[in-house]
Scaffold this active site. Structure first.
Site, PDB file in Angstrom:
ATOM      1  N   THR A  10       0.850  -1.198   0.000  1.00 55.72           N
ATOM      2  CA  THR A  10       0.000   0.000   0.000  1.00 55.72           C
ATOM      3  C   THR A  10       0.881   1.241   0.000  1.00 55.72           C
ATOM      4  OG1 THR A  10       0.046   0.067   2.384  1.00 55.72           O
ATOM      5  CG2 THR A  10      -1.822  -1.101   1.375  1.00 55.72           C
ATOM      6  N   MET A  11       0.260   2.391  -0.070  1.00 57.48           N
ATOM      7  CA  MET A  11       0.998   3.633   0.137  1.00 57.48           C
ATOM      8  C   MET A  11       1.555   3.605   1.564  1.00 57.48           C
ATOM      9  SD  MET A  11      -1.537   6.441  -1.609  1.00 57.48           S
ATOM     10  CE  MET A  11      -0.485   7.835  -1.232  1.00 57.48           C
ATOM     11  N   LYS A  15       8.078   1.660   0.521  1.00 54.92           N
ATOM     12  CA  LYS A  15       8.618   1.238  -0.781  1.00 54.92           C
ATOM     13  C   LYS A  15       9.773   2.139  -1.229  1.00 54.92           C
ATOM     14  CE  LYS A  15       4.721   1.824  -2.816  1.00 54.92           C
ATOM     15  NZ  LYS A  15       4.038   2.361  -1.621  1.00 54.92           N
ATOM     16  N   ASP A  86      11.034   3.591  -9.210  1.00 56.47           N
ATOM     17  CA  ASP A  86      10.034   3.887  -8.182  1.00 56.47           C
ATOM     18  C   ASP A  86       8.768   4.419  -8.844  1.00 56.47           C
ATOM     19  OD1 ASP A  86       9.204   3.839  -5.545  1.00 56.47           O
ATOM     20  OD2 ASP A  86       9.825   5.893  -5.126  1.00 56.47           O
ATOM     21  N   GLU A  87       7.679   4.386  -8.100  1.00 55.43           N
ATOM     22  CA  GLU A  87       6.353   4.826  -8.581  1.00 55.43           C
ATOM     23  C   GLU A  87       6.043   4.132  -9.923  1.00 55.43           C
ATOM     24  OE1 GLU A  87       4.641   6.448  -6.461  1.00 55.43           O
ATOM     25  OE2 GLU A  87       6.083   7.562  -5.240  1.00 55.43           O
ATOM     26  N   GLN A  89       3.845   2.132 -10.733  1.00 58.00           N
ATOM     27  CA  GLN A  89       2.422   2.035 -11.115  1.00 58.00           C
ATOM     28  C   GLN A  89       2.071   3.043 -12.205  1.00 58.00           C
ATOM     29  OE1 GLN A  89       3.385   3.139  -8.075  1.00 58.00           O
ATOM     30  NE2 GLN A  89       2.445   5.118  -7.679  1.00 58.00           N
ATOM     31  N   TYR A 185      -4.396  10.934   0.950  1.00 55.13           N
ATOM     32  CA  TYR A 185      -4.658   9.493   0.887  1.00 55.13           C
ATOM     33  C   TYR A 185      -4.572   8.923   2.286  1.00 55.13           C
ATOM     34  CZ  TYR A 185      -4.323   9.825  -4.155  1.00 55.13           C
ATOM     35  OH  TYR A 185      -4.560  10.148  -5.469  1.00 55.13           O
TER      36      TYR A 185
END
Ligand code: ADP
Ligand SMILES: Cc1cn([C@H]2C[C@H](O)[C@@H](COP(=O)(O)O)O2)c(=O)[nH]c1=O
Length: 224
Positions: A10-11, A15, A86-87, A89, A185
């Site tokens: 998850t956020m 990560k 990274d990131e 997604q 978020y």
């Protein structure tokens, strides 16, 4: 043999911190890497963690050919022993395919980091392709927690304090969306995600439950 590994969670589960640690550990042993990111909350061409660490990175614009970037470095005489993304997604599916090609044809390890699903629980296109192509999907060990104490599994979007389930897929975290409000978020367990109950809503519900008997006591109309 080189691998394409997708570190997901998850956020707020660490990560980016792990990406920075892996980058540091490899470099400390004299290995040379390339670091990519896209839409980091700290700004363009930077990979940052909430712990305050950051490193310069190559910004993955939608048209960037990641295979070409790696090959250009090699042709220029620079070593590339590993690649950190990274990131991930936010990368296009074709860019994930570039990464798989880097692993298979150049024998270079690629470590990708990202969330799998958006605030509607739908997979990001980049994450979907990573799940389809990665040699391994590794869920991060540090678990983010829901306000109730359970393990958080879902990323909720909060606009002006209220959880929403409609909107653009990509809105960088903790930004003022202008007319569309302050976008934040919050990670939740599935139970509270499904009930649309973020910490603020739970607090309000608890408060009104506390207040209700008092109001009933004070009510001049006898119960029927
Ligand atoms: N003040 C703090 N002290 C210790 N750890 C912290 C602190 N603030 C954040 N963290 C850790 O940093 C993690 C978030 O790091 P980050 O790498 O930015 O997460 P992600 O990239 O997954 O969103 C949190 O899960 C928490 O473990
Ligand atoms: C759920 C969700 C997230 N985002 C954005 C918000 C952040 O900028 C990143 C995630 O970064 P982190 O390092 O894992 O915290 O993704 C989004 O654009 N859309 C979403 O639905």
């Amino acid at each position: 043999m080189a691998e394409l590994v997708f570190f997901s969670g998850t956020m707020d589960c660490g990560k980016s911190t792990l990406a920075l640690q892996m980058d540091h550990n490899h470099r400390a042993r004299g290995r040379h890497g390339l670091t990519f990111t896209r839409l980091d909350r700290a700004g363009e061409a930077i990979l940052s963690s909430r712990l305050g660490l950051a490193t310069p990175a190559i910004e993955v614009t939608p048209e960037l050919d990641l295979w070409e970037v790696v090959v250009t470095h090699l042709m220029g005489g620079q070593k590339v022993d590993f690649v950190i993304c990274d990131e991930a997604q936010f990368y296009a599916p074709e860019q994930i395919e570039h990464l798989a090609r880097v692993v298979d044809e150049l024998d270079i390890d690629v470590f990708a980091f990202g969330i799998t699903a958006d605030f509607r629980t739908q997979l990001f296109p980049g994450s979907r392709r990573l799940i389809e192509l990665a040699d391994r999907v590794q869920v991060l060990q540090v678990e983010a927690m829901c306000w109730c104490g359970r393990r958080a599994t879902h990323n909720a979007r909060i606009v002006d304090g209220v959880m929403v389930v409609e909107g653009e897929q990509v809105v960088v975290g903790d930004t003022d969306g202008g007319a569309s409000g302050l976008v934040e978020y919050e990670v939740l367990c599935r139970r509270h995600f499904m009930r649309r109950m973020n910490a603020k809503a739970a607090q309000a519900a608890a408060l009104s439950a506390d207040v209700l008997p008092l109001e009933l006591d004070a009510c001049p109309i006898p119960p029927c």
